[in-house]
Design a protein around this motif. Structure first.
Motif, mmCIF file in Angstrom:
data_model
loop_
_atom_site.group_PDB
_atom_site.id
_atom_site.type_symbol
_atom_site.label_atom_id
_atom_site.label_comp_id
_atom_site.label_asym_id
_atom_site.label_seq_id
_atom_site.Cartn_x
_atom_site.Cartn_y
_atom_site.Cartn_z
ATOM 1 N N ALA A 216 0.881 -1.211 0.008
ATOM 2 C CA ALA A 216 0.076 0.029 -0.094
ATOM 3 C C ALA A 216 0.913 1.192 0.137
ATOM 4 N N PHE A 217 1.952 1.319 0.698
ATOM 5 C CA PHE A 217 2.847 2.487 0.773
ATOM 6 C C PHE A 217 4.030 2.611 0.054
ATOM 7 N N PHE A 218 4.435 1.355 -0.716
ATOM 8 C CA PHE A 218 5.552 1.217 -1.708
ATOM 9 C C PHE A 218 5.361 0.556 -2.802
ATOM 10 N N THR A 219 5.937 1.010 -3.714
ATOM 11 C CA THR A 219 5.876 0.299 -5.209
ATOM 12 C C THR A 219 6.873 -0.885 -5.047
ATOM 13 N N GLU A 220 7.034 -1.746 -5.881
ATOM 14 C CA GLU A 220 7.918 -3.352 -6.268
ATOM 15 C C GLU A 220 9.396 -2.594 -6.165
ATOM 16 N N LYS A 221 9.743 -1.326 -6.637
ATOM 17 C CA LYS A 221 11.098 -0.858 -6.482
ATOM 18 C C LYS A 221 11.241 -0.085 -5.145
ATOM 19 N N ARG A 222 10.438 -0.144 -4.211
ATOM 20 C CA ARG A 222 10.740 0.359 -2.882
ATOM 21 C C ARG A 222 10.539 1.852 -2.984
ATOM 22 N N MET A 223 9.924 2.272 -3.996
ATOM 23 C CA MET A 223 9.604 3.698 -3.961
ATOM 24 C C MET A 223 8.244 4.270 -3.496
ATOM 25 N N SER A 225 4.671 4.855 -2.786
ATOM 26 C CA SER A 225 3.365 4.895 -3.674
ATOM 27 C C SER A 225 2.603 6.080 -3.705
ATOM 28 N N SER A 226 1.533 6.174 -4.504
ATOM 29 C CA SER A 226 0.499 7.411 -4.443
ATOM 30 C C SER A 226 -0.138 7.794 -2.905
ATOM 31 N N LEU A 227 -0.347 6.440 -2.234
ATOM 32 C CA LEU A 227 -0.763 6.753 -0.960
ATOM 33 C C LEU A 227 0.172 7.302 0.065
ATOM 34 N N LYS A 229 2.813 9.049 -0.769
ATOM 35 C CA LYS A 229 2.991 10.685 -1.110
ATOM 36 C C LYS A 229 1.820 11.421 -0.743
ATOM 37 N N ARG A 230 0.407 10.731 -0.709
ATOM 38 C CA ARG A 230 -0.712 11.551 -0.203
ATOM 39 C C ARG A 230 -0.527 11.771 1.122
ATOM 40 N N LEU A 231 -0.071 10.914 2.097
ATOM 41 C CA LEU A 231 -0.066 11.019 3.342
ATOM 42 C C LEU A 231 0.904 12.057 3.767
ATOM 43 N N GLN A 232 2.305 12.105 3.125
ATOM 44 C CA GLN A 232 3.171 13.001 3.312
ATOM 45 C C GLN A 232 3.028 14.340 2.737
#
Length: 526
Positions: A216-223, A225-227, A229-232
């Motif tokens: 939910a919080f990171f992409t497969e490349k450990r970047m 995620s949109s969630l 980024k929205r939280l930050q």
């Protein structure tokens, strides 16, 4: 002599009966070091006012706003991930298509406030000292009672049969623990169509939830995620008033597996300041009320009412992936989180404030000295104490909050003295598995600390520290032995080194006497 005390000593030592050998240790050594700690905290009483205690937890409107914002920012995304991905258990079991979320812990119970207030109804915190500095040393209850947001994700379709035989043919069965004192730990078995059984490892639940939260919080490349980024972005705009660019330059989102839960933190990069803290837990529902907790239904009490008890016992209980010990993969723990949440709603405001004062005292002093003690121990002792209190006293001015707090502290001391703090729902389980020497240290410190603090509250005086450049060092030595003794553990407890008489007993109002030596023998002969 152990087990006896004069009336003078009884008043002086707060009804604690202490052996002659330990008399000097308590009155000289332990008291000196704890008085140093107490004098360093002369503002504690002034900062612990009722108005500040009341601000250390959400009211109903603030709580509703906080939860609505939390669900929008991160809870709903995790719930959707659980609904889309099946729990990794044998195919004989049905998929978990229904997920319910239970807010648990101090925030919904009104025993604390979130680390960062994201409630729009009360505004966003913009305290620059809170953002940039370290407020861990403050004595304000609003800081001491800050806590994380605990959430339990329940897989409603995976019901566990705990009323054998499994007539309803549930795909999961429970096997209670036969060892006395461990009834709150159970093993779960999957049942195939041919009735073959296989143990369900608790690590499966931990790995499953961790995968969902990380996804939910990171992409497969450990970047991020949109969630993420929205939280930050929300934190930056509301807490700092900053634009949306360079999202990763100020805050960081981290996901860690901590015991049975998955922890999510948002921290400030420069100072590592904690801005948001959440614990996520996976739970499976039990078919019915566990038999090991039947005593909760039948015991005599003044609080809560029998109607409340009936309601609590008709609600579902759960099991969570909490192991019995480090490295254990087989056992799960029964959870009464829903019942604890509803119990907290039944508390009178005066009683809630009494407990929160105890919790402040614990967090400011006891937690730092004895990290093995948790706030859950204090809450359990508080609920046992509540069962003895007359409901009519909560509407009267007497007894005062200070008198009630002193009574509650006496109850905590009694549990420590006896070496047994019963689980509130399963009283055969002892929540204090500590050695007799650890128990003696905890009791000694708690007794003197509590007496000093109560004295300050009653007299409402403030002690002013004298300016001094000297450093005081206090060393405690055992007079019974000239050689350094090994650390007292269960493994070397029966070693050949000389035994030291540490027998301590307490005389309680019911006339029962508890012996430390007897409690120690009972603990190590389990």
């Amino acid at each position: 002599m152990a087990g006896t005390t004069s009336n003078t000593n009884e008043g002086r030592y707060d009804r604690l009966s202490i052996s002659k050998d330990q008399h000097f240790f308590i009155t000289k050594k332990a008291q000196e070091i704890l008085e140093v700690l107490d004098e360093a905290n002369h503002n504690f009483m002034q900062n612990n006012t009722s108005s500040k205690i009341k601000k250390s937890y959400f009211n109903e409107k603030e709580l509703k706003s906080f939860l609505q914002k939390a669900y929008t920012l991160y809870v709903n995304a995790i719930k959707s991930g659980l609904e889309e991905t099946c729990f990794a258990i044998p195919s004989a079991c049905r998929e978990n298509t229904r997920i319910t979320v239970l807010d648990t812990g101090s925030i919904p119970e009104k025993f604390g406030i979130s680390v960062w207030n994201i409630s729009s109804s009360v505004g966003i915190v913009r305290d620059q000292e809170m953002i940039a500095g370290d407020d861990s040393q403050t004595q304000d209850p609003r800081t001491l009672l800050k806590t994380d947001h605990d959430l339990m994700f329940i897989l409603e379709d995976l019901i566990i049969c705990n009323n054998l035989p499994n007539v309803t043919k549930f795909c999961l069965e429970i096997e209670p623990t036969s060892e006395p004192g461990s009834e709150h730990f159970v093993q779960i078995y999957t049942v195939a169509q041919d009735n073959t059984k296989e143990i369900l490892k608790n690590t499966l639940a931990n790995d499953y939830l961790l995968k969902i939260v990380e996804g939910a919080f990171f992409t497969e490349k450990r970047m991020p995620s949109s969630l993420s980024k929205r939280l930050q972005n929300f934190i930056k705009e509301n807490l700092f008033g900053m634009p949306c660019r360079n999202l990763n330059s100020t805050t960081e989102v981290s996901i860690l597996q901590e015991g049975p839960s998955v922890n999510m933190k948002v921290t400030l990069l420069k100072t590592h300041k904690l801005l948001l803290d959440c614990d996520f837990l996976l739970a499976l529902p039990l078919e019915c009320w566990p038999s090991c907790a039947n005593e909760f239904i039948t015991r005599t009490r003044k609080w809560p009412s029998q109607d409340t008890v009936k309601t609590l016992t008709t609600q579902k209980c759960y099991v969570v992936a909490k192991p019995r010990f480090a490295g254990d993969d087989d056992f799960w723990r029964i959870s009464f989180s829903k019942q604890e949440l509803d119990l907290a709603k039944e508390l009178p405001e005066k009683a809630r404030h009494v407990y929160l004062r105890l919790k402040v005292l614990f967090k400011k002093k006891m937690k730092l000295v004895y990290p093995e003690m948790k706030t859950y121990h204090m809450k359990t002792a508080f609920y046992w104490w509540m069962e003895e209190q007359d409901p009519s006293q909560w509407e009267e001015t007497n007894p005062t909050r200070e008198d009630l707090l002193e009574s509650l502290i006496q109850k905590v001391k009694f549990f420590i003295m006896s070496g047994n703090l019963p689980h509130y729902f399963i009283p055969t389980v002892n929540l204090l598995p500590v050695s007799s020497y650890q128990r003696f240290r905890i009791l000694t410190s708690f007794t003197i600390l509590a007496k000093n603090w109560i004295k300050k509250v009653r007299t409402k005086t403030v002690t002013i520290n004298s300016a001094s450049g000297e450093t005081i060092a206090i060393k405690l030595k055992r007079r019974e032995s000239q050689t350094k003794a090994p650390k007292l553990t269960e493994k070397n407890f029966t070693s050949s080194r000389p035994r030291i008489d540490r027998s301590v007993s307490a005389q309680v109002s019911r006339g029962r006497t508890f012996s430390m030596e007897g409690a120690r023998k009972r603990f190590f002969t389990r």
